[in-house]
Design a protein around this motif. Structure first.
Motif, PDB file in Angstrom:
ATOM      1  N   GLN A   1      50.510  57.656  54.055  1.00 17.40           N
ATOM      2  CA  GLN A   1      51.471  57.346  52.816  1.00 17.40           C
ATOM      3  C   GLN A   1      50.736  57.462  51.702  1.00 17.40           C
ATOM      4  OE1 GLN A   1      52.999  53.475  53.632  1.00 17.40           O
ATOM      5  NE2 GLN A   1      54.697  54.200  54.827  1.00 17.40           N
ATOM      6  N   ARG A   2      49.499  57.023  51.694  1.00 24.11           N
ATOM      7  CA  ARG A   2      48.472  57.233  50.324  1.00 24.11           C
ATOM      8  C   ARG A   2      48.132  58.762  50.136  1.00 24.11           C
ATOM      9  NH1 ARG A   2      45.728  52.429  52.804  1.00 24.11           N
ATOM     10  NH2 ARG A   2      44.422  53.795  53.673  1.00 24.11           N
ATOM     11  N   THR A   3      47.782  59.320  51.260  1.00 23.88           N
ATOM     12  CA  THR A   3      47.717  60.548  51.099  1.00 23.88           C
ATOM     13  C   THR A   3      48.663  61.523  50.431  1.00 23.88           C
ATOM     14  OG1 THR A   3      46.117  60.636  53.210  1.00 23.88           O
ATOM     15  CG2 THR A   3      46.671  62.761  52.126  1.00 23.88           C
ATOM     16  N   CYS A   4      49.944  61.315  50.998  1.00 22.32           N
ATOM     17  CA  CYS A   4      51.237  61.899  50.449  1.00 22.32           C
ATOM     18  C   CYS A   4      51.277  61.637  48.844  1.00 22.32           C
ATOM     19  CB  CYS A   4      52.379  61.543  51.148  1.00 22.32           C
ATOM     20  SG  CYS A   4      52.479  62.322  52.700  1.00 22.32           S
ATOM     21  N   LYS A   5      50.937  60.245  48.594  1.00 21.01           N
ATOM     22  CA  LYS A   5      51.146  59.827  47.358  1.00 21.01           C
ATOM     23  C   LYS A   5      50.038  60.455  46.230  1.00 21.01           C
ATOM     24  CE  LYS A   5      51.324  55.444  44.620  1.00 21.01           C
ATOM     25  NZ  LYS A   5      51.432  54.032  44.499  1.00 21.01           N
ATOM     26  N   LYS A   6      49.152  60.740  46.875  1.00 22.61           N
ATOM     27  CA  LYS A   6      47.756  61.452  46.067  1.00 22.61           C
ATOM     28  C   LYS A   6      47.995  62.906  46.133  1.00 22.61           C
ATOM     29  CE  LYS A   6      43.033  61.091  45.368  1.00 22.61           C
ATOM     30  NZ  LYS A   6      43.153  60.833  43.730  1.00 22.61           N
ATOM     31  N   PHE A   7      48.295  63.403  46.996  1.00 20.46           N
ATOM     32  CA  PHE A   7      48.362  64.821  47.380  1.00 20.46           C
ATOM     33  C   PHE A   7      49.813  65.376  47.559  1.00 20.46           C
ATOM     34  CE2 PHE A   7      44.089  63.596  48.562  1.00 20.46           C
ATOM     35  CZ  PHE A   7      43.142  64.009  47.600  1.00 20.46           C
TER      36      PHE A   7
ATOM     37  N   GLN B   1      51.497  67.361  46.250  1.00 20.40           N
ATOM     38  CA  GLN B   1      51.793  69.119  46.049  1.00 20.40           C
ATOM     39  C   GLN B   1      51.346  69.721  47.217  1.00 20.40           C
ATOM     40  OE1 GLN B   1      53.237  69.987  43.446  1.00 20.40           O
ATOM     41  NE2 GLN B   1      53.558  68.048  42.528  1.00 20.40           N
ATOM     42  N   SER B   2      50.591  69.178  48.220  1.00 21.53           N
ATOM     43  CA  SER B   2      50.476  69.802  49.449  1.00 21.53           C
ATOM     44  C   SER B   2      51.457  69.814  50.716  1.00 21.53           C
ATOM     45  CB  SER B   2      48.978  69.296  49.833  1.00 21.53           C
ATOM     46  OG  SER B   2      48.712  69.797  51.206  1.00 21.53           O
ATOM     47  N   SER B   3      51.770  70.972  50.958  1.00 21.32           N
ATOM     48  CA  SER B   3      52.671  71.010  52.278  1.00 21.32           C
ATOM     49  C   SER B   3      51.956  70.616  53.402  1.00 21.32           C
ATOM     50  CB  SER B   3      53.176  72.683  52.297  1.00 21.32           C
ATOM     51  OG  SER B   3      53.892  72.681  53.569  1.00 21.32           O
ATOM     52  N   LYS B   4      50.711  70.835  53.686  1.00 22.00           N
ATOM     53  CA  LYS B   4      49.947  70.394  54.669  1.00 22.00           C
ATOM     54  C   LYS B   4      50.177  68.970  55.016  1.00 22.00           C
ATOM     55  CE  LYS B   4      45.564  70.737  57.008  1.00 22.00           C
ATOM     56  NZ  LYS B   4      43.836  71.230  56.871  1.00 22.00           N
ATOM     57  N   VAL B   5      49.878  68.281  53.767  1.00 17.26           N
ATOM     58  CA  VAL B   5      50.111  66.835  53.817  1.00 17.26           C
ATOM     59  C   VAL B   5      51.260  66.175  54.413  1.00 17.26           C
ATOM     60  CG1 VAL B   5      49.801  64.600  52.589  1.00 17.26           C
ATOM     61  CG2 VAL B   5      48.355  66.417  52.241  1.00 17.26           C
ATOM     62  N   TRP B   6      52.435  66.543  53.855  1.00 15.82           N
ATOM     63  CA  TRP B   6      53.780  66.232  54.438  1.00 15.82           C
ATOM     64  C   TRP B   6      53.825  66.621  55.787  1.00 15.82           C
ATOM     65  CZ3 TRP B   6      56.098  62.885  51.607  1.00 15.82           C
ATOM     66  CH2 TRP B   6      55.880  62.549  50.351  1.00 15.82           C
ATOM     67  N   THR B   7      53.641  67.721  56.120  1.00 18.92           N
ATOM     68  CA  THR B   7      53.632  68.365  57.606  1.00 18.92           C
ATOM     69  C   THR B   7      52.867  67.452  58.551  1.00 18.92           C
ATOM     70  OG1 THR B   7      53.915  70.594  56.783  1.00 18.92           O
ATOM     71  CG2 THR B   7      53.641  70.356  59.038  1.00 18.92           C
ATOM     72  N   LEU B   8      51.686  67.269  58.275  1.00 17.68           N
ATOM     73  CA  LEU B   8      51.012  66.523  59.337  1.00 17.68           C
ATOM     74  C   LEU B   8      51.551  64.816  59.299  1.00 17.68           C
ATOM     75  CD1 LEU B   8      47.450  67.508  58.380  1.00 17.68           C
ATOM     76  CD2 LEU B   8      48.757  67.996  60.508  1.00 17.68           C
ATOM     77  N   PHE B   9      51.987  64.430  58.143  1.00 22.33           N
ATOM     78  CA  PHE B   9      52.717  62.925  58.426  1.00 22.33           C
ATOM     79  C   PHE B   9      53.819  63.029  59.189  1.00 22.33           C
ATOM     80  CE2 PHE B   9      54.120  59.473  55.341  1.00 22.33           C
ATOM     81  CZ  PHE B   9      54.101  58.433  56.427  1.00 22.33           C
ATOM     82  N   GLY B  10      54.622  64.312  58.902  1.00 23.35           N
ATOM     83  CA  GLY B  10      55.942  64.274  59.576  1.00 23.35           C
ATOM     84  C   GLY B  10      55.578  64.506  61.366  1.00 23.35           C
ATOM     85  N   GLU B  11      54.405  64.969  61.624  1.00 24.79           N
ATOM     86  CA  GLU B  11      53.991  65.400  63.082  1.00 24.79           C
ATOM     87  C   GLU B  11      53.552  63.860  63.626  1.00 24.79           C
ATOM     88  OE1 GLU B  11      50.790  67.657  65.496  1.00 24.79           O
ATOM     89  OE2 GLU B  11      50.995  68.086  63.620  1.00 24.79           O
TER      90      GLU B  11
END
Length: 1479
Positions: A1325-1331, A1333-1343
């Motif tokens: 959640q912190r990573t998605c909040k900070k980054f 704009q990165s598709s990789k961050v959202w994809t890994l969070f979803g995984e």
């Protein structure tokens, strides 16, 4: 200017014109000046038209029906008055005048209407009451039982700006910057709960009104809370620029209250945002402190607050405000410049113009009309309480829009006039009143609710106790459909009494939300908060998914059952047991009121358990036996879970009485176990439990322990013999007890080794006494009885006058003081036992007997004034006639201490400048820091503790000052009295011993033993050795080959290696010594003589007696002994701890004797090399010369073998090996990480950290990947062995030195791998909040969510990610989520997503290929053929078509059949022909 404005108001408040265009023209200038931002009109609110085309009407059918009924009623009343009135005689009056008067009277009466969703219009200013503060919104209660919400972006423009700035990328280094200016200017983003609190009144503007069932952007409609769902329809804004829109500068007079937002924090106060043109607001700090001291300093930029005008500056540009609550409540509005200046919440003077059954008509401020409905009038009859012409003070609720002339809704309710919440009861005797939530919780059943008012189309108003009222909506009056209500007939007529149940609140109106429906009254509970943890109930199966089972418990309250709680065992086919609509018996496991979630368990053991429920730290009491569920296992412990997510740890030793090979096999996750709580730490929240002690047989043993008292004489049979103790089963109680073998050996006058060989299981032992017992842990400690029973008899006749020196006395140890153990002999006589008077051998004795233990001692001194005896338990004092060796002599005088002699003592205290050691009664020695170690040790205090046994050498004795200086250092010969070698004493050609101090490319620097002299051994004089072999004074048969690799020879040496060198030359002028190491310089006798010389003079080991290796071996031995009874040091007492430590120290010392040179070097000692030892040495000092010669020959043969090839394949297994390998590959992260792992295997966590930091300094800065690998290893280390603080520091440091996004994702992956799923989710959640704009961050969070089975949370991430990502990344992200659905979620859902992608982007061949691959993994050949047919109908190049046909053909061969493959070939030919013809 004000005068002109007031005339305009007079014109506007006159008779309304029928033509809207004239009104608009007349006020066009005013609108252009005040209404700068025109609010967007809602599409859901239709604009009223005076003359609709076609004769239509803007009223609803219900409103038309109501108007007609009222018109008919008024006509009947007028006709009735004309026929029966006294004016019937005066028929000659002017009928035209009568009609005109009646018309004016009806025109002056304004209909009182309730506020509903249809009458709420965009732009309406309204007063509300904060009902709930959520993280992203406020839930606000409005008049007439309405609810609304305020999104966090509608609080203030400053707060919205701060929220937007949070999403921007910020460098982590700026967060830790020491720049004071940067830290002061950075604004803190306040949370909503810091600005608002429930029960607070707010002014708001309606920004949107949504139709019922429309899309809710805030997600309130999905909530189970009725108030949340109701608030979704109306959206409000608290922006001061919208609320104060139209407020003129002339209106800012003292007493005016309005809303303002903090724009900035200045030196003496706050700058405010008012929304009034050309005016700046200022709020001084002193006014805030005066109004609310607790609020001072907590206000932040973006906060919205109510302020009252204090004064206007002379230049008219700045207005000063105050926040005094009394001024805000009592200040009233007397005049305004225009209608927009009348703000909601203003207190105004009103004149009653009409009294109606439904409320009052008022005229306020001399211009405007207002109405008050029955909900906002005092209790009682309206016509009796109010008269026409009466003056009242009322508070403005909202402006009725659209209305011409302007009208307002007001309130006379006491709690609104005072701007407080309506209490549930009237305060008595100075006690505080109770709020509605506490006085009438949801679910409360009211037996006597009396109907006092009926609204046929809306509902019932009922009266309750203490003057409180409630509202029952028409839909809640009965389970049956009720079309309308009657006030004079029917079951709900005025005056009837009913049973009702509280289902909610209307805080603004001060009403309870009630229901009279039978189904609601019969429900067991209405909300999650009414449930109790541990409650057993029945539920109905609603839905079974792969991740959970959902049960309906009661009404709208549902519960969830996780898969590991379906049953006591894992169910392979849960769908067979849980069918929709079926009834299930369950028990409440966890209640989360904030999330409105109930977690249940269907485990039969838990459901039927009668043991106490442990749901909080208060319930966790030591000794309680209850059930728990295993949720995590490790090698050394189990983690079990009670109710309400309360967790406890079960150590390995407490898991079972039997020997377990693996905890995970014996206790699988989800198993229900019965545990007994043994320790509770409320401060840290740590609970320790035991499965072993919860067993039924353990209870009987515990009960038997109650029959065993300290001091009882017992006997028993040996059931087990261990290294230092024996396990004895006492008779007849069958209690297991521990007996120290040292104690039994002293009684039998044999050694421990002899006793261990003679003892056998089944031997009966008598004359035992219980010395310690712990009923809680079931632990008993026994010892042998003393031989001299007659000495204890003197205790009763002991007196200070008759006692004599040398007399044997007995007593009980009370406690330990700085002078020794205080022993109680009689009620009036005590004794003092100094640690140095306890035994003749400190190492094998008990210098610190445990408190409560009974001892015998000899009197050595008498102090009649203090009634105290000086005691000694030394064998030489107790039995002077017996001859026994005395290893540690008594030291009574300083004359007994000789400089250079070695003595032993006990550490008295650890000071800042060194240590103080007890050598005798009243004789202490000091050790300075420089005398503690031969080398520099930074953290020296951790090496020493009080009462530790140490050995040192006397440096000096000052008899006058009674000061003694000691040292632990062993390397300085000058201190030991030996003469130090000087440069002139060296003889060329002599052979001396030395130590390698420094290694350079051109040679070695060797320090000659017994001096501070160093000489250079040039590389040409270095002997060539086999790589890996260190010349440790061994007789090696080596070569003087000139072609040998000298560099390899130099690398084989390490600093600290002992060598034998030959002095080649001595230059006294330049103070230079030249040395040689060639094998030709030495003969075999040189090494033999050195061995013979060194053998009799073994170096003394000074310092602490119990070294670290002994403790480590002790732990390994104790851990490996699974069947042994585990003893807690705190329970055993200090006596047993000391004796065990002393014994283990002796055995360890005998095993690890000093390094003997004649034993040579052992290649096969892998274990010892890893720990720094050179060889596996023999302990036998009496071996004859023949055996020594045979060993030497055998070792020579081993050394002569060529082992250089092993260097390339041998795994490093010591510090020296790793250092050697790292010299050749300093940039290899693999080697550095292996080095860290090696240290962790030795439990050297701190050394592993140091190696990681050293690696980061050593690896070249260009090797980014290698450095990243080390950072990740360090994060893994901190995650497992460190604390949260150390992990956070390391994480920030890693993010600063590497790519920040990579480090954020790596830390989340580390949490995932270590099964810390909650921390992993927070990190994502912190990573998605900070980054974002990165598709990789959202994809890994979803995984992460998919892998944990949280499918719904994973799917919610996709729309959230698309809001943050750039449009060019949308397609890539959607494709990734679709692939995750195929692999970890629902393949059908993934197929649907891909269908949408290829439909909107048919030319993206790469996405078609991914779609085909995903379908191929499902094995559905029919679906694949359909997709191939579709994609090949699109226009593409022949190269791309060839690729698709080739893929299709491969799939047909794998999943299809030969016919399918032939069909593909035919279609390929057909496609090629068609493409050729088209070209």
């Amino acid at each position: 200017m004000a005068t002109g404005t007031k005339r305009a108001l007079d014109d506007a408040s006159g008779t309304p014109k029928t033509k809207r265009s004239k009104i608009d023209n007349k006020h066009g200038k005013r609108k252009s000046e005040t209404e700068k931002p025109v609010p967007a009109a809602s599409t859901l609110v239709t604009e009223d038209v005076d003359f609709p085309r076609g004769g239509g009407s803007s009223f609803t059918p219900l409103e038309v029906k109501t108007i007609r009924a009222e018109a008919a009623k008024e006509a009947d009343q007028e006709l009735f008055k004309e026929s029966k009135g006294p004016q019937a005689k005066k028929r000659k009056l002017d009928t035209k005048g009568k009609k005109k008067a009646a018309k004016d009277e009806r025109a002056e009466t304004i209909r009182v209407e309730h506020l509903n969703y249809k009458r709420v219009a965009v732009g309406m200013k309204i007063l509300g009451l904060v009902m709930s503060v959520e993280p992203l919104a406020l839930i606000v209660s409005l008049p007439n039982q309405l609810m609304a919400h305020v999104p966090i972006t509608n609080i203030s423009s400053q707060l919205t700006h701060l929220l937007e700035s949070m999403g921007e990328d910020e460098d982590i280094s700026s967060e830790e910057s020491n720049d004071e200016e940067a830290t002061t200017t950075k604004s803190h983003v306040p949370e909503l709960y810091e600005i608002f609190q429930p029960g607070q009144y707010v002014r708001a503007v309606v920004t949107a009104v949504r139709a019922q069932g429309s899309t809710d952007p805030m997600g309130f409609t999905r909530s189970r809370d009725e108030a949340f769902r109701a608030s979704a329809r109306i959206e409000l804004s608290l922006l001061p620029e919208k609320i104060n829109e139209g407020l003129a500068k002339a209106d800012l007079k003292p007493g005016l209250t309005l809303s303002a937002a903090i724009k900035s924090v200045e030196d003496h106060g706050y700058a405010l945002e008012l929304g009034v043109p050309d005016i700046a607001g200022f709020l001084p700090f002193k006014d805030v402190e005066k109004a609310s001291p607790q609020q001072a300093g907590r206000l932040r930029v973006g906060c919205v607050l109510d302020v009252s005008v204090s004064k206007m500056s002379p230049n008219g540009r700045t207005c000063t405000f105050s926040t005094v609550s009394q001024a805000l409540r009592s200040s009233s509005l007397s005049e305004v410049s225009n209608v927009a200046s009348v703000l909601p919440g203003a207190l105004v003077q009103g004149l009653v113009t009409a009294v109606l059954p439904t409320g009052l008509n008022l005229q306020i401020l001399g211009f405007y009309n207002g109405t008050i409905d029955q909900f906002h009038l005092p209790a009682g009859d309206v016509e009796e309480n109010f008269k026409v012409g009466q003056k009242v003070k009322a508070r403005v609720l909202y402006d009725i829009t659209p209305s011409t002339p302007p009208r307002f809704a007001l309130s006379l309710a006491a709690h609104i006039l005072s701007l407080t919440s309506k209490p549930a009861n009237e305060p008595e005797d100075g006690n505080d009143s109770t709020v509605l939530h506490d006085g009438f919780p949801i679910g409360t059943v009211l037996d006597s609710a009396k109907v006092i008012r009926v609204e046929s189309e809306r509902g019932l108003t009922v009266s309750l106790a203490n003057g409180l009222e409630g509202f029952v909506h028409i839909s809640q009056a009965s389970d049956d459909h009720v079309p309308s209500l009657s006030a004079t007939s029917g079951p709900w007529k005025v005056g009837t009494i009913h049973r009702a149940r509280v289902t909610g609140y209307y805080p603004f109106d001060g009403l309870l939300q009630l229901s009279m429906r039978s189904s609601v009254l019969e429900q067991k509970f209405l909300q999650v908060g009414e449930l109790q943890v541990g409650e057993v109930m029945k539920g109905t199966v609603k839905k079974l998914t792969d991740s959970a089972l959902f049960l309906s418990i009661s009404g709208n309250v549902d519960g969830v059952v996780w898969p590991n709680h379906y049953a006591d065992i894992a169910l392979k086919h849960p769908q067979k047991r849980f069918k929709p609509g079926g009834s299930v018996r369950c028990r409440v496991l966890v209640i989360d009121p904030t999330r409105k979630r109930v977690v249940l368990t269907c485990k039969k053991t838990l459901v039927e358990s009668t043991l106490p429920v442990v749901a909080s730290m208060d319930d966790a009491k030591e000794g309680i036996v209850t059930h728990a569920v295993v949720f995590k296992t490790s090698e050394k412990s189990l983690q079990v879970e009670f109710y309400n997510n309360l967790k406890a740890i079960v150590p390995f030793k407490e898991a079972s009485e039997a020997t377990l090979s693996s905890l995970s096999e014996a206790f699988p996750i989800g198993k229900v176990v019965q545990v007994r709580i043994t320790s509770v730490e409320p401060d840290t929240g740590r609970i320790v439990a035991s499965i072993r002690q919860a067993a039924p047989n353990f209870k009987s043993a515990m009960m038997a322990i109650e029959d065993v008292e300290i001091g009882h004489s017992v006997e028993g049979i040996i059931t087990e013999v261990q290294k230092e103790k024996a396990v004895v089963t006492l008779h007849p109680t069958q209690v297991r007890a521990l007996l120290s073998l040292h104690n039994l050996a002293n009684r039998r006058d044999v050694t421990v080794a002899q006793l261990r060989t003679s003892l056998k299981v089944g031997d009966k032992i008598q004359d035992l006494v219980v010395t310690l017992r712990n009923p809680e842990t079931g632990f008993v400690l026994i010892a042998t009885k003393p031989k001299e029973k007659e000495a204890l008899v003197q205790k009763h006749t002991l007196s200070i006058d008759t006692v004599q020196v040398g007399q044997i006395v007995g007593g009980r140890v009370l406690r330990h003081t700085r002078h020794g153990a205080l022993v109680k002999l009689t009620s009036h006589i005590t004794g003092m036992l100094h640690p140095t008077d306890t035994c003749d051998d400190y190492e094998n004795g008990n210098p610190f007997p445990a408190a409560g233990s009974i001892i015998k001692a000899a009197v050595i001194a008498i102090d009649k004034e203090k009634n105290q005896l000086t005691l000694s338990t030394r064998r030489s004092r107790m039995h002077p006639d017996q001859e026994a060796p005395i290893l540690d002599k008594e030291i009574d005088h300083l004359a007994q201490l000789q400089v250079g002699s070695s003595v032993r003592g006990f550490i008295k205290s650890v000071a800042e400048h060194g240590l103080f050691v007890m050598l005798g009664r009243g004789i202490d020695a000091r050790l300075q820091i420089k005398e503690l170690f031969d080398e520099y040790v930074k953290d020296w205090k951790s090496r020493f503790t009080a009462n530790q046994l140490v050995k040192g050498r006397i440096l000096s004795v000052d008899k006058e000052k009674r000061q003694v200086e000691m040292t632990f250092r062993s390397g300085e010969s000058s201190r030991s009295g030996q003469p130090s070698l000087k440069l002139g004493d060296l003889v060329v050609g002599s052979k001396v011993d030395g130590t390698v101090k420094k290694i350079e490319d051109y040679g070695l620097f060797v320090e000659i033993e017994g001096s501070k002299l160093r000489g250079l051994c040039h590389k040409s004089e270095v002997l060539f050795i086999l790589p890996g072999l260190v010349p440790l004074l061994t007789s090696c048969q080596l070569s003087d080959n000139q072609d040998a690799d000298v560099v390899m020879a130099l690398r084989s040496f390490r600093e600290g290696d002992r060598v034998k060198v030959k002095i080649l030359s001595v230059d006294t002028e330049k103070h230079r010594i030249s040395l040689g190491l060639k094998p030709s310089y030495f003969a075999e006798d040189d090494f033999t003589e050195a061995s013979d010389e060194d053998q009799p003079e073994e170096p003394q080991t000074l310092g602490v007696i119990e070294d670290e290796e002994d403790e480590l071996s002790e732990h390994h031995e104790d851990d490996s002994d699974d069947d042994a009874m585990v003893v807690d040091e705190a329970d055993i007492g200090q006596s047993l701890v000391t004796s065990l430590a002393v014994t283990q120290s002796m055995s360890a010392r005998s095993d690890t004797s000093a390094l003997r040179l004649e034993s040579g070097f052992n290649w096969s000692a892998e274990q010892d090399m890893g720990l720094g030892n050179v060889s596996d040495l023999s302990e036998d000092d009496e071996d004859d010369e023949e055996q020594g010669a045979k060993k030497k020959k055998r070792r020579r043969k081993e050394i002569e073998q060529d082992l250089t090839a092993e260097l390339h394949t041998k795994v490093p297994d010591s510090n020296a090996d790793f250092e050697r390998v790292l010299l050749g590959s300093p940039n290899s992260s693999y080697l550095w990480i292996q080095y860290m792992s090696f240290q962790l295997q030795l439990s050297e966590v701190e050394k592993a950290r140091e190696i990681a930091k050293r690696a980061l300094k050593t690896i070249n800065f260009r090797e980014e990947q290698e450095r990243l690998n080390v950072w990740i290893a360090l994060l893994n280390l901190e995650n497992v062995y460190g604390t949260e603080e150390s992990l956070d520091v390391t994480f920030k440091d890693a993010a600063r030195h590497n790519d920040s996004k990579t480090i954020h994702l790596k830390l989340a992956a580390i949490f995932d791998q270590s099964e810390k799923f909650e921390k992993a989710e927070e990190q994502y959640q912190r990573t998605c909040k900070k980054f974002g704009q990165s598709s990789k961050v959202w994809t890994l969070f979803g995984e992460h969510y998919f892998r944990r089975g949280k499918l719904e949370e994973a799917r919610k991430l996709l729309p959230r990610s698309l809001q943050s990502l750039e449009k060019r990344k949308h397609l890539k992200t959607i494709s990734k989520f679709a692939q995750l659905e195929y692999k970890l979620g629902d393949p059908e859902r993934g197929k649907t997503i891909f269908e949408g992608i290829v439909d909107s982007h048919p030319k993206r061949w790469d996405l078609w290929s991914i779609y085909l691959d995903m379908e191929a993994a499902q094995g559905n050949i029919a679906s694949l053929r359909n997709i191939f047919d579709r994609v090949l109908t699109l226009k593409m190049t022949s190269h791309k078509a060839k690729a698709f046909f080739k893929k299709w053909l491969e799939i047909e061969r794998c999943l299809g059949d030969e016919e399918g493959a032939e069909a593909v070939k035919a279609k390929a030919v057909e496609w090629t022909q068609r493409a050729t013809s088209n070209s």
